[in-house]
Design a protein around this motif. Structure first.
Motif, PDB file in Angstrom:
ATOM      1  N   LEU A  20      37.654  53.437  72.918  1.00 25.57           N
ATOM      2  CA  LEU A  20      37.789  54.248  73.914  1.00 25.57           C
ATOM      3  C   LEU A  20      38.457  53.854  75.362  1.00 25.57           C
ATOM      4  CD1 LEU A  20      34.837  56.793  73.821  1.00 25.57           C
ATOM      5  CD2 LEU A  20      37.050  57.061  72.821  1.00 25.57           C
ATOM      6  N   GLY A  21      38.036  52.649  75.693  1.00 24.66           N
ATOM      7  CA  GLY A  21      38.683  51.880  76.767  1.00 24.66           C
ATOM      8  C   GLY A  21      40.167  51.501  76.761  1.00 24.66           C
ATOM      9  N   ALA A  22      40.529  51.263  75.299  1.00 21.70           N
ATOM     10  CA  ALA A  22      42.053  51.030  75.103  1.00 21.70           C
ATOM     11  C   ALA A  22      43.040  52.357  75.619  1.00 21.70           C
ATOM     12  CB  ALA A  22      42.133  50.603  73.728  1.00 21.70           C
ATOM     13  N   GLY A  23      42.387  53.355  75.409  1.00 22.07           N
ATOM     14  CA  GLY A  23      43.239  54.522  75.771  1.00 22.07           C
ATOM     15  C   GLY A  23      43.840  54.408  77.395  1.00 22.07           C
ATOM     16  N   PRO A  24      42.795  54.567  78.193  1.00 25.18           N
ATOM     17  CA  PRO A  24      43.238  54.214  79.658  1.00 25.18           C
ATOM     18  C   PRO A  24      44.098  53.116  80.175  1.00 25.18           C
ATOM     19  CG  PRO A  24      40.979  54.988  79.517  1.00 25.18           C
ATOM     20  CD  PRO A  24      41.274  54.679  78.140  1.00 25.18           C
ATOM     21  N   CYS A  25      43.834  51.940  79.461  1.00 19.79           N
ATOM     22  CA  CYS A  25      44.591  50.911  79.662  1.00 19.79           C
ATOM     23  C   CYS A  25      45.938  50.829  79.129  1.00 19.79           C
ATOM     24  CB  CYS A  25      43.775  49.463  78.932  1.00 19.79           C
ATOM     25  SG  CYS A  25      42.209  49.109  79.683  1.00 19.79           S
ATOM     26  N   ALA A  26      46.090  51.496  77.947  1.00 18.71           N
ATOM     27  CA  ALA A  26      47.706  51.770  77.355  1.00 18.71           C
ATOM     28  C   ALA A  26      48.223  52.793  78.185  1.00 18.71           C
ATOM     29  CB  ALA A  26      47.388  52.059  76.035  1.00 18.71           C
ATOM     30  N   HIS A  27      47.569  54.080  78.532  1.00 18.41           N
ATOM     31  CA  HIS A  27      48.149  54.934  79.588  1.00 18.41           C
ATOM     32  C   HIS A  27      48.744  54.436  80.849  1.00 18.41           C
ATOM     33  CE1 HIS A  27      49.211  58.780  81.252  1.00 18.41           C
ATOM     34  NE2 HIS A  27      48.310  58.434  82.152  1.00 18.41           N
ATOM     35  N   ALA A  32      52.050  47.539  75.097  1.00 21.68           N
ATOM     36  CA  ALA A  32      52.429  46.263  75.043  1.00 21.68           C
ATOM     37  C   ALA A  32      51.690  45.578  75.944  1.00 21.68           C
ATOM     38  CB  ALA A  32      53.884  46.010  75.457  1.00 21.68           C
ATOM     39  N   ALA A  33      51.133  45.992  76.869  1.00 20.39           N
ATOM     40  CA  ALA A  33      50.634  44.893  78.053  1.00 20.39           C
ATOM     41  C   ALA A  33      49.042  45.754  78.390  1.00 20.39           C
ATOM     42  CB  ALA A  33      51.130  44.943  79.174  1.00 20.39           C
ATOM     43  N   GLY A  34      48.896  46.946  78.236  1.00 17.34           N
ATOM     44  CA  GLY A  34      47.619  47.745  78.774  1.00 17.34           C
ATOM     45  C   GLY A  34      46.418  47.235  77.880  1.00 17.34           C
ATOM     46  N   PRO A  35      46.407  46.916  76.634  1.00 18.19           N
ATOM     47  CA  PRO A  35      45.098  46.624  75.980  1.00 18.19           C
ATOM     48  C   PRO A  35      44.910  45.120  76.372  1.00 18.19           C
ATOM     49  CG  PRO A  35      46.440  47.853  74.661  1.00 18.19           C
ATOM     50  CD  PRO A  35      47.235  47.753  75.535  1.00 18.19           C
ATOM     51  N   VAL A  36      45.976  44.439  76.359  1.00 19.69           N
ATOM     52  CA  VAL A  36      45.886  42.949  76.928  1.00 19.69           C
ATOM     53  C   VAL A  36      45.088  42.643  78.169  1.00 19.69           C
ATOM     54  CG1 VAL A  36      47.069  40.710  77.329  1.00 19.69           C
ATOM     55  CG2 VAL A  36      47.499  42.292  75.318  1.00 19.69           C
ATOM     56  N   MET A  37      45.573  43.720  79.041  1.00 16.59           N
ATOM     57  CA  MET A  37      44.979  43.587  80.705  1.00 16.59           C
ATOM     58  C   MET A  37      43.814  44.041  80.446  1.00 16.59           C
ATOM     59  SD  MET A  37      47.795  42.766  82.604  1.00 16.59           S
ATOM     60  CE  MET A  37      47.576  43.332  84.137  1.00 16.59           C
ATOM     61  N   ALA A  71      35.269  49.544  89.433  1.00 17.70           N
ATOM     62  CA  ALA A  71      36.437  48.890  90.138  1.00 17.70           C
ATOM     63  C   ALA A  71      37.709  48.837  89.061  1.00 17.70           C
ATOM     64  CB  ALA A  71      36.114  47.218  90.198  1.00 17.70           C
ATOM     65  N   GLY A  72      37.166  49.072  87.756  1.00 18.89           N
ATOM     66  CA  GLY A  72      38.060  49.177  86.514  1.00 18.89           C
ATOM     67  C   GLY A  72      38.776  50.423  86.763  1.00 18.89           C
ATOM     68  N   LEU A  73      38.160  51.567  87.032  1.00 13.52           N
ATOM     69  CA  LEU A  73      38.445  53.003  87.308  1.00 13.52           C
ATOM     70  C   LEU A  73      39.794  53.036  88.386  1.00 13.52           C
ATOM     71  CD1 LEU A  73      35.642  55.218  86.467  1.00 13.52           C
ATOM     72  CD2 LEU A  73      37.517  54.967  84.934  1.00 13.52           C
ATOM     73  N   ARG A  74      39.145  52.171  89.539  1.00 13.68           N
ATOM     74  CA  ARG A  74      39.971  52.223  90.774  1.00 13.68           C
ATOM     75  C   ARG A  74      41.458  51.769  90.387  1.00 13.68           C
ATOM     76  NH1 ARG A  74      37.064  49.485  94.274  1.00 13.68           N
ATOM     77  NH2 ARG A  74      35.018  50.326  93.548  1.00 13.68           N
ATOM     78  N   VAL A  75      41.490  50.594  89.660  1.00 12.60           N
ATOM     79  CA  VAL A  75      42.500  49.902  89.458  1.00 12.60           C
ATOM     80  C   VAL A  75      43.379  50.861  88.381  1.00 12.60           C
ATOM     81  CG1 VAL A  75      43.471  47.898  88.117  1.00 12.60           C
ATOM     82  CG2 VAL A  75      41.556  47.750  89.636  1.00 12.60           C
ATOM     83  N   ALA A  76      42.978  51.321  87.582  1.00  9.40           N
ATOM     84  CA  ALA A  76      43.612  52.177  86.469  1.00  9.40           C
ATOM     85  C   ALA A  76      44.292  53.291  87.052  1.00  9.40           C
ATOM     86  CB  ALA A  76      42.731  52.575  85.458  1.00  9.40           C
ATOM     87  N   ARG A  77      43.691  53.880  88.158  1.00 11.17           N
ATOM     88  CA  ARG A  77      44.064  55.052  88.933  1.00 11.17           C
ATOM     89  C   ARG A  77      45.230  54.680  89.629  1.00 11.17           C
ATOM     90  NH1 ARG A  77      38.614  58.593  90.262  1.00 11.17           N
ATOM     91  NH2 ARG A  77      38.149  58.941  88.104  1.00 11.17           N
ATOM     92  N   GLY A  78      45.188  53.311  90.149  1.00  7.01           N
ATOM     93  CA  GLY A  78      46.355  52.867  90.847  1.00  7.01           C
ATOM     94  C   GLY A  78      46.387  53.395  92.161  1.00  7.01           C
TER      95      GLY A  78
END
Length: 78
Positions: A20-27, A32-37, A71-78
């Motif tokens: 489930l965490g791969a979705g927000p990272c990819a979004h 290409a880079a989201g799941p890696v990050m 912290a991850g949610l804050r970074v994902a929201r930009g």
């Protein structure tokens, strides 16, 4: 010591959260880079937790364990 069924439940929950965490990272970064990050951030968080598990400072573990998700949610929201 936890029983086999409880261990299986925790393992299943961990895999579900990884998937489930791969979705927000990819979004946020694209496929290409989201799941890696995301996995890189998870690795850094795990490293910090492992270093905090040093027997001399066991009380630092709980606050450090609750830090990466917000912290991850804050970074994902930009």
């Amino acid at each position: 010591m936890a029983s086999c069924s409880i261990n299986r439940e925790w393992r299943g929950l961990g895999w579900a959260m990884l998937v489930l965490g791969a979705g927000p990272c990819a979004h946020a970064q694209g496929w290409a880079a989201g799941p890696v990050m995301g996995l890189g951030a998870l690795t850094v968080a795990g490293l910090l937790l492992a270093l905090a598990l040093h027997p001399c400072r066991p009380r630092r573990v709980v606050p450090l364990a609750w830090t990466p998700p917000p912290a991850g949610l804050r970074v994902a929201r930009g």
